[in-house]
Design a protein around this motif. Structure first.
Motif, mmCIF file in Angstrom:
data_model
loop_
_atom_site.group_PDB
_atom_site.id
_atom_site.type_symbol
_atom_site.label_atom_id
_atom_site.label_comp_id
_atom_site.label_asym_id
_atom_site.label_seq_id
_atom_site.Cartn_x
_atom_site.Cartn_y
_atom_site.Cartn_z
ATOM 1 N N VAL A 416 0.833 -1.201 0.000
ATOM 2 C CA VAL A 416 0.000 0.000 0.000
ATOM 3 C C VAL A 416 0.867 1.250 0.000
ATOM 4 C CG1 VAL A 416 -1.713 1.305 1.320
ATOM 5 C CG2 VAL A 416 -1.941 -1.174 1.093
ATOM 6 N N ALA A 417 1.980 1.197 0.751
ATOM 7 C CA ALA A 417 2.843 2.378 0.850
ATOM 8 C C ALA A 417 3.585 2.675 -0.445
ATOM 9 C CB ALA A 417 3.845 2.197 1.996
ATOM 10 N N THR A 418 4.043 1.643 -1.141
ATOM 11 C CA THR A 418 4.855 1.864 -2.337
ATOM 12 C C THR A 418 4.020 1.856 -3.615
ATOM 13 O OG1 THR A 418 5.371 -0.501 -2.379
ATOM 14 C CG2 THR A 418 6.939 0.951 -1.278
ATOM 15 N N LEU A 419 3.392 0.718 -3.907
ATOM 16 C CA LEU A 419 2.599 0.625 -5.128
ATOM 17 C C LEU A 419 1.363 1.514 -5.062
ATOM 18 C CD1 LEU A 419 2.881 -3.233 -5.681
ATOM 19 C CD2 LEU A 419 4.186 -1.418 -6.784
ATOM 20 N N GLY A 420 0.793 1.633 -3.864
ATOM 21 C CA GLY A 420 -0.320 2.567 -3.716
ATOM 22 C C GLY A 420 0.104 3.987 -4.003
ATOM 23 N N SER A 421 1.299 4.335 -3.572
ATOM 24 C CA SER A 421 1.817 5.682 -3.831
ATOM 25 C C SER A 421 2.066 5.906 -5.318
ATOM 26 C CB SER A 421 3.112 5.905 -3.038
ATOM 27 O OG SER A 421 2.858 5.832 -1.657
ATOM 28 N N VAL A 422 2.440 4.849 -6.042
ATOM 29 C CA VAL A 422 2.615 4.971 -7.488
ATOM 30 C C VAL A 422 1.295 5.360 -8.147
ATOM 31 C CG1 VAL A 422 3.069 3.664 -9.606
ATOM 32 C CG2 VAL A 422 4.570 3.389 -7.630
ATOM 33 N N GLY A 423 0.212 4.673 -7.752
ATOM 34 C CA GLY A 423 -1.096 4.995 -8.301
ATOM 35 C C GLY A 423 -1.540 6.401 -7.956
ATOM 36 N N VAL A 424 -1.275 6.831 -6.726
ATOM 37 C CA VAL A 424 -1.634 8.188 -6.300
ATOM 38 C C VAL A 424 -0.844 9.222 -7.094
ATOM 39 C CG1 VAL A 424 -1.538 9.816 -4.366
ATOM 40 C CG2 VAL A 424 -2.368 7.482 -3.999
ATOM 41 N N ALA A 425 0.437 8.940 -7.333
ATOM 42 C CA ALA A 425 1.264 9.871 -8.106
ATOM 43 C C ALA A 425 0.726 10.035 -9.526
ATOM 44 C CB ALA A 425 2.712 9.394 -8.131
ATOM 45 N N VAL A 426 0.282 8.933 -10.138
ATOM 46 C CA VAL A 426 -0.303 9.014 -11.480
ATOM 47 C C VAL A 426 -1.578 9.841 -11.448
ATOM 48 C CG1 VAL A 426 -1.366 7.670 -13.344
ATOM 49 C CG2 VAL A 426 0.714 6.841 -12.231
ATOM 50 N N TYR A 427 -2.399 9.607 -10.442
ATOM 51 C CA TYR A 427 -3.648 10.375 -10.314
ATOM 52 C C TYR A 427 -3.363 11.871 -10.225
ATOM 53 C CZ TYR A 427 -7.946 12.249 -8.316
ATOM 54 O OH TYR A 427 -9.066 13.015 -8.084
ATOM 55 N N ARG A 428 -2.458 12.234 -9.363
ATOM 56 C CA ARG A 428 -2.158 13.666 -9.165
ATOM 57 C C ARG A 428 -1.561 14.279 -10.425
ATOM 58 N NH1 ARG A 428 0.373 13.003 -3.009
ATOM 59 N NH2 ARG A 428 -1.656 12.665 -1.988
ATOM 60 N N SER A 429 -0.752 13.509 -11.130
ATOM 61 C CA SER A 429 -0.172 14.021 -12.373
ATOM 62 C C SER A 429 -1.253 14.276 -13.417
ATOM 63 C CB SER A 429 0.863 13.026 -12.908
ATOM 64 O OG SER A 429 1.336 13.420 -14.174
ATOM 65 N N GLN A 430 -2.199 13.345 -13.535
ATOM 66 C CA GLN A 430 -3.271 13.481 -14.517
ATOM 67 C C GLN A 430 -4.239 14.608 -14.159
ATOM 68 O OE1 GLN A 430 -3.634 11.668 -17.459
ATOM 69 N NE2 GLN A 430 -1.578 10.947 -16.945
ATOM 70 N N MET A 431 -4.405 14.835 -12.850
ATOM 71 C CA MET A 431 -5.384 15.837 -12.404
ATOM 72 C C MET A 431 -4.781 17.228 -12.254
ATOM 73 S SD MET A 431 -8.438 14.659 -12.125
ATOM 74 C CE MET A 431 -9.226 15.812 -10.981
ATOM 75 N N ALA A 432 -3.497 17.373 -12.473
ATOM 76 C CA ALA A 432 -2.838 18.668 -12.238
ATOM 77 C C ALA A 432 -3.505 19.802 -13.001
ATOM 78 C CB ALA A 432 -1.357 18.575 -12.602
ATOM 79 N N ASP A 433 -3.901 19.558 -14.247
ATOM 80 C CA ASP A 433 -4.511 20.607 -15.078
ATOM 81 C C ASP A 433 -5.933 20.265 -15.500
ATOM 82 O OD1 ASP A 433 -2.069 22.098 -15.108
ATOM 83 O OD2 ASP A 433 -1.302 20.710 -16.636
ATOM 84 N N ALA A 434 -6.561 19.290 -14.806
ATOM 85 C CA ALA A 434 -7.873 18.819 -15.241
ATOM 86 C C ALA A 434 -9.036 19.421 -14.473
ATOM 87 C CB ALA A 434 -7.930 17.292 -15.130
ATOM 88 N N VAL A 435 -8.775 20.167 -13.402
ATOM 89 C CA VAL A 435 -9.855 20.743 -12.589
ATOM 90 C C VAL A 435 -10.361 22.014 -13.250
ATOM 91 C CG1 VAL A 435 -10.479 21.655 -10.323
ATOM 92 C CG2 VAL A 435 -8.867 19.748 -10.498
ATOM 93 N N PRO A 436 -11.681 22.165 -13.423
ATOM 94 C CA PRO A 436 -12.221 23.388 -14.034
ATOM 95 C C PRO A 436 -11.812 24.639 -13.271
ATOM 96 C CG PRO A 436 -13.902 21.686 -13.908
ATOM 97 C CD PRO A 436 -12.721 21.171 -13.140
ATOM 98 N N ALA A 437 -11.619 25.717 -13.986
ATOM 99 C CA ALA A 437 -11.153 26.967 -13.377
ATOM 100 C C ALA A 437 -12.186 27.571 -12.433
ATOM 101 C CB ALA A 437 -10.803 27.968 -14.473
ATOM 102 N N ASP A 438 -13.467 27.224 -12.611
ATOM 103 C CA ASP A 438 -14.515 27.812 -11.774
ATOM 104 C C ASP A 438 -14.533 27.257 -10.358
ATOM 105 O OD1 ASP A 438 -15.206 29.166 -14.027
ATOM 106 O OD2 ASP A 438 -16.892 27.861 -14.548
ATOM 107 N N VAL A 439 -13.874 26.128 -10.126
ATOM 108 C CA VAL A 439 -13.893 25.506 -8.802
ATOM 109 C C VAL A 439 -12.970 26.275 -7.861
ATOM 110 C CG1 VAL A 439 -13.410 23.381 -7.512
ATOM 111 C CG2 VAL A 439 -14.376 23.262 -9.818
#
Length: 551
Positions: A416-439
């Motif tokens: 959970v600490a290592t491989l889970g962190s890999v998945g979280v890192a991918v999520y954050r990378s993909q979401m870096a510019d994906a949140v609408p500006a109005d939020v």
């Protein structure tokens, strides 16, 4: 004359031993159910006891912390005072603690009783596995019995949410703890008639300082790994990990100096023991993180309740049951290393299926991937556990069983600490510019951190819900894909190493490894156990301690 090792005698177990296995399976199933059932009870429990967020975390985690911290100590204690005696003591304490937990009147009381449950659980787990070693002397029967034991443990983790859902539908949250009371009463009543007692001859005293050092090693490490998974590396978690590793190093040095060590470090000189233990650690590591993603996928993307998600996990449990039953039969004809390696190869295919899932895939691919993964990993869990316990001297079986279970605990936390962190890192990378500006900034930051944060932000801003949820769900799925791919690559390495390092082990039931070599006159007590042929000569002599003193 002298007693032979259990593997050398090979006495077939009768009906009494198989009924005794059913008795041992009950607490095993219960312990694993208890690890997951509390998640469903948490909302009602929180409304009643009003714990703080920190107290909630302790209520959930202290049980596993105490089990992980005390497994090796309790395994060694059972070798010294009697494995059945320790099992009965643990059953009584577990039953009492269950009643106290059910009727807790404050969060603090529940935390203390959960800790007591974990301590009792640490006495039960190695005792059940070590007693199987005593009851099933025939290697083929023992492998099948351990397969049943492992099947109960893994099944309990999957059906925990189902049991909890049914209980909580009709009763209050405390009833989730009372499930274990009749099981423990039945164990206490039947164990003296069905289970043998075993106490290692000349085991020596239990070194309390070593027990404290081991606890101070394992608990900070598990805490740090959990913090890495949930919050990322921080000053406190890094300090805890460093402190635990330093104390662990001192613990190892102390064990090498003691005449009666808490943990016999010579066990690790046996290649079978070390290989099986390492394979178990990394196999559980690969499986645990991805299964966490799968359960979240069911609930956060498919919109299932925890109870419904538990139902959709049942096919993978069935796949594991098939693997647990088939693996010992295959290992009686094919070398165990080949069976384990082949199973891990099948698990790789399961992970590769999971890499093809997207947010709109539905259930079919996910179920197929889970079933294949479960069938493939089960030979490692069943045969690996058998090899760990069977390759250790009979008087060290409790310690060996505890090491097997500790490897599983650490593997789960590490995954959970290592491989889970890999998945979280991918999520954050993909979401870096994906949140609408109005939020607003706070909600946007939360959405970029986790899928749960994105779902909370979507509820706050319905107009932006679809724009928030669609990329967040896709980013989460991509994170799961990457974690599954990394797990597949890890298992490829584990499969190759396991097959190579275990090539000397013959099919279960064969007299000795092909490369065992000639025996010396001093070795006339019987053939070496499976896997002992690779150890140094002096280690072989140390390992072949008979079950009773020579006469």
């Amino acid at each position: 004359m002298s007693s032979q090792t259990p593997d050398a005698v090979g006495t077939r177990a009768g009906p009494k031993e198989w009924i005794g296995l059913a008795v041992l399976a009950m607490p095993t199933l219960l312990l694993s159910i208890d690890m997951t059932v509390l998640y469903l009870a948490l909302p009602e429990l929180s409304a009643d006891l009003a714990p703080t967020s920190t107290q909630q975390l302790w209520i959930l985690d202290i049980y596993a912390f105490m089990i992980g911290g005390f497994l090796v100590t309790m395994g060694a204690l059972g070798d010294r005072i009697g494995r059945r005696r320790l099992l009965l003591i643990g059953a009584v304490v577990f039953g009492i603690a269950s009643v106290l937990a059910a009727y807790s009147v404050s969060a603090e009381m529940l935390i203390v009783t959960r800790a007591l449950l974990g301590l009792a659980g640490a006495t039960l787990m190695p005792s059940t596995l070590a007693l199987i070693r005593n009851m099933f002397e025939d290697p083929q029967q023992r492998a099948a019995a351990i397969g049943v034991w492992m099947m109960c443990f893994m099944s309990g983790m999957a059906i925990g949410p189902l049991v909890g859902g049914v209980v909580l539908q009709y009763f209050w949250w405390g009833a989730a703890f009372l499930i274990g009371v009749p099981v423990m009463v039945l164990l206490v009543v039947t164990a003296p008639f069905l289970l043998p007692e075993y106490k290692a001859p000349n085991a020596g005293r239990l070194d309390l300082l070593s027990a404290v050092m081991l606890l101070v090693t394992i608990l900070p490490v598990i805490y740090a790994l959990k913090e890495f998974a949930s919050e990322g590396p921080g000053a406190l978690s890094i300090l805890a990990l460093t402190f635990g590793l330093v104390v662990g190093t001192l613990f190892v040095l102390r064990q090498r100096r003691l005449a009666d060590p808490l943990l016999d470090m010579d066990l690790f000189r046996n290649r079978t023991f070390s290989t099986a233990l390492g394979s178990m650690l990394f196999g559980v590591m690969a499986m645990s993180a991805v299964m966490l993603f799968v359960t979240q996928y069911f609930q956060m993307i498919q919109g299932l309740s925890p109870l419904q998600a538990g139902l959709w996990l049942l096919p993978s449990v069935v796949g594991m049951m098939v693997g647990f039953m088939v693996a010992p039969a295959l290992a009686a004809k094919i070398r165990p290393g080949v069976v384990i390696g082949g199973g891990l190869g099948l698990s790789v295919l399961g992970f590769l299926v999971l890499t093809q899932i997207d947010s709109g895939s539905g259930f079919a691919l996910l179920i197929i991937g889970q079933v294949v993964l479960g069938m493939g990993i089960s030979p490692l869990l069943a045969l690996g556990t058998d090899l760990i316990v069977g390759s250790a001297p009979a008087e060290k079986a409790g310690s060996a069983a505890a090491m097997s279970e500790t490897a599983g605990e650490l593997g789960g936390a590490l995954g959970v600490a290592t491989l889970g962190s890999v998945g979280v890192a991918v999520y954050r990378s993909q979401m870096a510019d994906a949140v609408p500006a109005d939020v607003p900034t706070a909600a946007a930051d939360s959405a970029r951190e986790t899928l749960a944060g994105a779902m909370a932000a979507a509820q706050q801003f319905p107009a932006e819900a679809q724009a928030l949820l669609a990329p967040a769900q896709e980013a989460f799925t991509q994170g799961m894909n990457v974690a599954a791919g990394v797990s597949a690559a890890l298992l490829v390495v584990v499969a190759i190493l396991t097959t190579t390092l275990m090539r000397h082990i013959p099919p279960i039931g064969d007299a000795e490894p092909d490369d065992a070599g000639a025996q010396t006159p001093e070795d006339t007590t019987g053939p070496p156990r499976r896997g002992d042929g690779d150890a140094a000569p002096q280690a072989q002599e140390a390992d072949r301690v008979p079950d009773s003193p020579q006469t």
